[in-house]
Design an enzyme around this catalytic site. Structure first.
Site, PDB file in Angstrom:
ATOM      1  N   ASP A 146       0.822  -1.197   0.000  1.00  0.00           N
ATOM      2  CA  ASP A 146       0.000   0.000   0.000  1.00  0.00           C
ATOM      3  C   ASP A 146       0.864   1.258   0.000  1.00  0.00           C
ATOM      4  OD1 ASP A 146      -2.390  -1.377  -0.042  1.00  0.00           O
ATOM      5  OD2 ASP A 146      -2.501  -1.514   2.139  1.00  0.00           O
ATOM      6  N   HIS A 147       0.232   2.368  -0.305  1.00  0.00           N
ATOM      7  CA  HIS A 147       0.917   3.658  -0.324  1.00  0.00           C
ATOM      8  C   HIS A 147       1.528   3.949   1.043  1.00  0.00           C
ATOM      9  CE1 HIS A 147       1.898   7.602  -1.704  1.00  0.00           C
ATOM     10  NE2 HIS A 147       1.113   8.223  -0.831  1.00  0.00           N
TER      11      HIS A 147
END
Length: 204
Positions: A146-147
Site C-alpha cells: 500500500d501507499h
C-alpha cells in the site's frame, strides 16, 4: 533530449532513466497504444469510435489526431470519415511523460527459477525497474504494498507460481508482519492478530 517511438513490446532499459535530486525520472517517449476492431465497433467512423469509447478527451482532439496521423488504421493515415472494419489494427500515438518516483534502488533478496504498468506508469514501476536493471522478465505480482508502506514484495517468475503464492496467502499459510509507529498508548483490543497477519507496534 531524444524522443523514441515505443510499443507495448519494448521492455524498459537502463538508459530510459535519469536520476536527479534523489528522484528517478523516465526519458519522454512516444508510445503506440494498439487495439483491434471488435465486431461491435465495426461500421463506426474512426473518430466516432474514439469519442464514444475513450471519453477522457474531447471530440476535437480525435479529429485533430486522425488528421495529423497520431491515430492510424493498419499503419496508415486515414480520413476522419473512415469506416472501421472488424480486426483492423488501430494505433494511437501519445507523447508520454511518466511522473517521477524516489531514486532508491530495488534490492533483490532472493532469485529463484520459479519465483511484474498501470495508470500513468509503465517504466517507473518495480517491475519495470527490475526488468531494466536486473534483466528479470517476465514477472508476475503476487501481492501489493500500500501507499507509504515499505517491506518485502514477492513477484513470481511464472503465472502458476504466482497463483500458488496467492492461494497460500489467502489460506493463511503465509504470515505478514507489520511494524507500525504510533503516538501514545495503543488500545489493547486492537493488538489482536487479525486476518492471519501478525502486527507489532512500536510505541514512542
Amino acid at each position: 533530449m531524444e524522443i523514441v517511438w515505443q510499443t507495448p513490446a519494448n521492455p524498459p532499459e537502463r538508459q530510459d532513466y535519469i536520476f536527479h535530486k534523489g528522484r528517478r525520472l523516465v526519458r519522454p517517449y512516444y508510445f503506440e497504444f494498439i487495439s483491434h476492431v471488435k465486431n461491435r465497433w465495426a461500421g463506426k467512423t474512426v473518430v466516432d469510435f474514439f469519442a464514444q469509447e475513450f471519453k477522457g478527451r474531447p471530440y476535437d482532439y480525435y479529429v485533430s489526431a486522425v488528421q495529423c496521423g497520431r491515430i492510424q488504421v493498419d499503419g496508415e493515415t486515414v480520413p476522419v470519415s473512415y469506416i472501421l472494419r472488424p480486426s483492423q489494427k488501430i494505433s494511437h500515438f501519445l507523447h508520454r511523460h511518466e511522473p517521477p518516483v524516489m531514486a532508491s534502488d530495488v534490492t533483490v533478496l532472493v532469485e529463484e527459477p520459479d519465483v511484474h504498468p498501470c495508470g500513468q506508469y509503465r517504466k517507473n514501476t518495480v517491475v519495470g525497474i527490475l526488468q531494466a536493471e536486473h534483466g528479470l522478465a517476465p514477472l508476475f505480482p503476487v501481492h501489493r504494498l500500500d501507499h507509504l508502506v515499505s517491506g518485502l514484495l514477492i513477484l513470481a517468475r511464472n503465472a502458476t507460481k504466482a497463483d500458488l503464492f496467492r492461494q497460500q496467502i489467502e489460506g493463511g499459510m503465509l504470515q505478514k508482519q507489520y511494524i507500525a509507529k504510533v503516538v501514545g498508548t495503543f488500545p489493547e483490543k486492537e493488538k489482536d492478530t487479525h486476518n492471519s497477519e501478525k502486527f507489532t507496534y512500536n510505541l514512542f
